[in-house]
Design a protein around this motif. Structure first.
Motif, PDB file in Angstrom:
ATOM      1  N   THR A 127      35.596 -35.876 -39.337  1.00 34.44           N
ATOM      2  CA  THR A 127      35.345 -35.974 -37.906  1.00 34.44           C
ATOM      3  C   THR A 127      36.529 -35.455 -37.094  1.00 34.44           C
ATOM      4  O   THR A 127      37.682 -35.520 -37.531  1.00 34.44           O
ATOM      5  CB  THR A 127      35.058 -37.419 -37.472  1.00 34.44           C
ATOM      6  OG1 THR A 127      36.173 -38.243 -37.816  1.00 34.44           O
ATOM      7  CG2 THR A 127      33.797 -37.954 -38.117  1.00 34.44           C
TER       8      THR A 127
ATOM      9  N   TYR B   4      31.422 -28.492 -26.624  1.00 35.36           N
ATOM     10  CA  TYR B   4      30.995 -28.036 -27.944  1.00 35.36           C
ATOM     11  C   TYR B   4      32.093 -28.250 -28.972  1.00 35.36           C
ATOM     12  O   TYR B   4      33.268 -27.946 -28.725  1.00 35.36           O
ATOM     13  CB  TYR B   4      30.657 -26.552 -27.913  1.00 35.36           C
ATOM     14  CG  TYR B   4      29.479 -26.201 -27.044  1.00 35.36           C
ATOM     15  CD1 TYR B   4      29.651 -25.864 -25.708  1.00 35.36           C
ATOM     16  CD2 TYR B   4      28.185 -26.180 -27.570  1.00 35.36           C
ATOM     17  CE1 TYR B   4      28.571 -25.531 -24.907  1.00 35.36           C
ATOM     18  CE2 TYR B   4      27.101 -25.843 -26.772  1.00 35.36           C
ATOM     19  CZ  TYR B   4      27.302 -25.522 -25.445  1.00 35.36           C
ATOM     20  OH  TYR B   4      26.235 -25.190 -24.660  1.00 35.36           O
ATOM     21  N   CYS B   5      31.697 -28.701 -30.130  1.00 35.05           N
ATOM     22  CA  CYS B   5      32.592 -28.819 -31.274  1.00 35.05           C
ATOM     23  C   CYS B   5      32.593 -27.485 -32.026  1.00 35.05           C
ATOM     24  O   CYS B   5      31.543 -26.823 -32.140  1.00 35.05           O
ATOM     25  CB  CYS B   5      32.086 -29.946 -32.169  1.00 35.05           C
ATOM     26  SG  CYS B   5      33.035 -30.234 -33.661  1.00 35.05           S
TER      27      CYS B   5
ATOM     28  N   GLU C 238      27.807 -33.518 -32.329  1.00 36.02           N
ATOM     29  CA  GLU C 238      28.637 -34.174 -31.320  1.00 36.02           C
ATOM     30  C   GLU C 238      27.982 -35.442 -30.809  1.00 36.02           C
ATOM     31  O   GLU C 238      26.754 -35.568 -30.802  1.00 36.02           O
ATOM     32  CB  GLU C 238      28.887 -33.242 -30.124  1.00 36.02           C
ATOM     33  CG  GLU C 238      29.583 -31.947 -30.442  1.00 36.02           C
ATOM     34  CD  GLU C 238      28.648 -30.768 -30.472  1.00 36.02           C
ATOM     35  OE1 GLU C 238      29.104 -29.632 -30.248  1.00 36.02           O
ATOM     36  OE2 GLU C 238      27.439 -30.996 -30.730  1.00 36.02           O
TER      37      GLU C 238
ATOM     38  N   LEU D 294      27.445 -29.517 -37.344  1.00 37.14           N
ATOM     39  CA  LEU D 294      28.436 -30.174 -36.501  1.00 37.14           C
ATOM     40  C   LEU D 294      27.650 -30.944 -35.455  1.00 37.14           C
ATOM     41  O   LEU D 294      26.914 -30.337 -34.675  1.00 37.14           O
ATOM     42  CB  LEU D 294      29.369 -29.163 -35.835  1.00 37.14           C
ATOM     43  CG  LEU D 294      30.189 -28.249 -36.734  1.00 37.14           C
ATOM     44  CD1 LEU D 294      31.010 -27.279 -35.900  1.00 37.14           C
ATOM     45  CD2 LEU D 294      31.105 -29.059 -37.637  1.00 37.14           C
TER      46      LEU D 294
ATOM     47  N   TRP E 100      37.463 -28.354 -29.623  1.00 38.46           N
ATOM     48  CA  TRP E 100      36.476 -28.562 -28.570  1.00 38.46           C
ATOM     49  C   TRP E 100      36.583 -27.452 -27.535  1.00 38.46           C
ATOM     50  O   TRP E 100      37.679 -27.067 -27.132  1.00 38.46           O
ATOM     51  CB  TRP E 100      36.708 -29.918 -27.889  1.00 38.46           C
ATOM     52  CG  TRP E 100      36.451 -31.073 -28.800  1.00 38.46           C
ATOM     53  CD1 TRP E 100      37.347 -31.712 -29.602  1.00 38.46           C
ATOM     54  CD2 TRP E 100      35.194 -31.716 -28.997  1.00 38.46           C
ATOM     55  NE1 TRP E 100      36.724 -32.716 -30.291  1.00 38.46           N
ATOM     56  CE2 TRP E 100      35.400 -32.744 -29.940  1.00 38.46           C
ATOM     57  CE3 TRP E 100      33.916 -31.540 -28.477  1.00 38.46           C
ATOM     58  CZ2 TRP E 100      34.364 -33.588 -30.374  1.00 38.46           C
ATOM     59  CZ3 TRP E 100      32.898 -32.372 -28.900  1.00 38.46           C
ATOM     60  CH2 TRP E 100      33.127 -33.383 -29.827  1.00 38.46           C
TER      61      TRP E 100
ATOM     62  N   SER F 153      37.792 -35.825 -32.945  1.00 43.95           N
ATOM     63  CA  SER F 153      37.525 -36.574 -31.723  1.00 43.95           C
ATOM     64  C   SER F 153      38.332 -36.017 -30.562  1.00 43.95           C
ATOM     65  O   SER F 153      39.371 -35.373 -30.755  1.00 43.95           O
ATOM     66  CB  SER F 153      37.872 -38.049 -31.925  1.00 43.95           C
ATOM     67  OG  SER F 153      37.074 -38.616 -32.944  1.00 43.95           O
TER      68      SER F 153
ATOM     69  N   GLY G 251      28.671 -26.828 -32.822  1.00 39.39           N
ATOM     70  CA  GLY G 251      27.712 -27.895 -32.620  1.00 39.39           C
ATOM     71  C   GLY G 251      26.745 -27.526 -31.516  1.00 39.39           C
ATOM     72  O   GLY G 251      26.845 -26.465 -30.889  1.00 39.39           O
TER      73      GLY G 251
ATOM     74  N   THR H 140      27.371 -31.453 -26.101  1.00 40.66           N
ATOM     75  CA  THR H 140      27.097 -32.746 -25.477  1.00 40.66           C
ATOM     76  C   THR H 140      27.547 -32.674 -24.023  1.00 40.66           C
ATOM     77  O   THR H 140      28.624 -32.144 -23.718  1.00 40.66           O
ATOM     78  CB  THR H 140      27.801 -33.892 -26.224  1.00 40.66           C
ATOM     79  OG1 THR H 140      27.396 -35.151 -25.667  1.00 40.66           O
ATOM     80  CG2 THR H 140      29.313 -33.785 -26.183  1.00 40.66           C
TER      81      THR H 140
ATOM     82  N   SER I 297      33.069 -37.385 -30.156  1.00 40.88           N
ATOM     83  CA  SER I 297      33.261 -37.276 -31.594  1.00 40.88           C
ATOM     84  C   SER I 297      32.352 -36.186 -32.138  1.00 40.88           C
ATOM     85  O   SER I 297      31.288 -35.910 -31.588  1.00 40.88           O
ATOM     86  CB  SER I 297      32.937 -38.610 -32.279  1.00 40.88           C
ATOM     87  OG  SER I 297      33.879 -39.596 -31.943  1.00 40.88           O
ATOM     88  N   CYS I 298      32.811 -35.585 -33.211  1.00 43.20           N
ATOM     89  CA  CYS I 298      32.034 -34.544 -33.885  1.00 43.20           C
ATOM     90  C   CYS I 298      32.099 -34.810 -35.377  1.00 43.20           C
ATOM     91  O   CYS I 298      33.196 -34.879 -35.947  1.00 43.20           O
ATOM     92  CB  CYS I 298      32.604 -33.176 -33.558  1.00 43.20           C
ATOM     93  SG  CYS I 298      31.892 -31.808 -34.486  1.00 43.20           S
TER      94      CYS I 298
END
Length: 115
Positions: free
Chosen positions: A77, A94-95, A6, A4, A36, A79, A106, A109, A21-22
């Motif tokens: 994806t 985090y995703c 991000e 995953l 998220w 978002s 993920g 970010t 986005s992931c």
């Protein structure tokens, strides 16, 4: 191998917008609930928004009306459109992908909102 990844974090002024986005790989994306979460130092990771494979969404009270989660199963994806950002939204985002407790994350970010 599940990944995953991000993207879209950064620095923005209060009142501004960002879109996270992931991109997922290694899973049958359309089967998973995705979402998220965010975390600030010294605090627990908290849910921001999730979307089920059926398209049902859930939001933290603190972001309702400002954030919108969406998914594109054709592109694997998910978002997160974030509007009217405020300094309290500063965190690592985090995703997450979850299927019956089988969960992936993920790397995160950073989103920083300046006042």
């Amino acid at each position: 191998q599940v990944q995953l990844v991000e993207s879209g974090g950064g620095l923005v002024q209060a009142g501004g917008s960002l879109r996270l986005s992931c991109a997922a790989s290694g899973i049958t994306f359309e089967l998973y609930a995705v979402g998220w979460y965010r975390q600030v130092p010294g605090k627990q990771r908290e849910l921001v928004a999730t979307i089920t494979r059926y398209g049902s969404t859930k939001y933290a009270d603190s972001v309702k009306g400002r954030f919108t989660i969406s998914r594109d199963n054709a592109k694997n994806t998910v978002s997160l459109q974030m509007n009217s950002l405020n300094p309290e939204d500063t965190a690592v985002y985090y995703c997450n992908a979850n299927l019956y407790g089988n969960e992936y994350w993920g790397q995160g970010t950073q989103v920083t909102v300046s006042s």
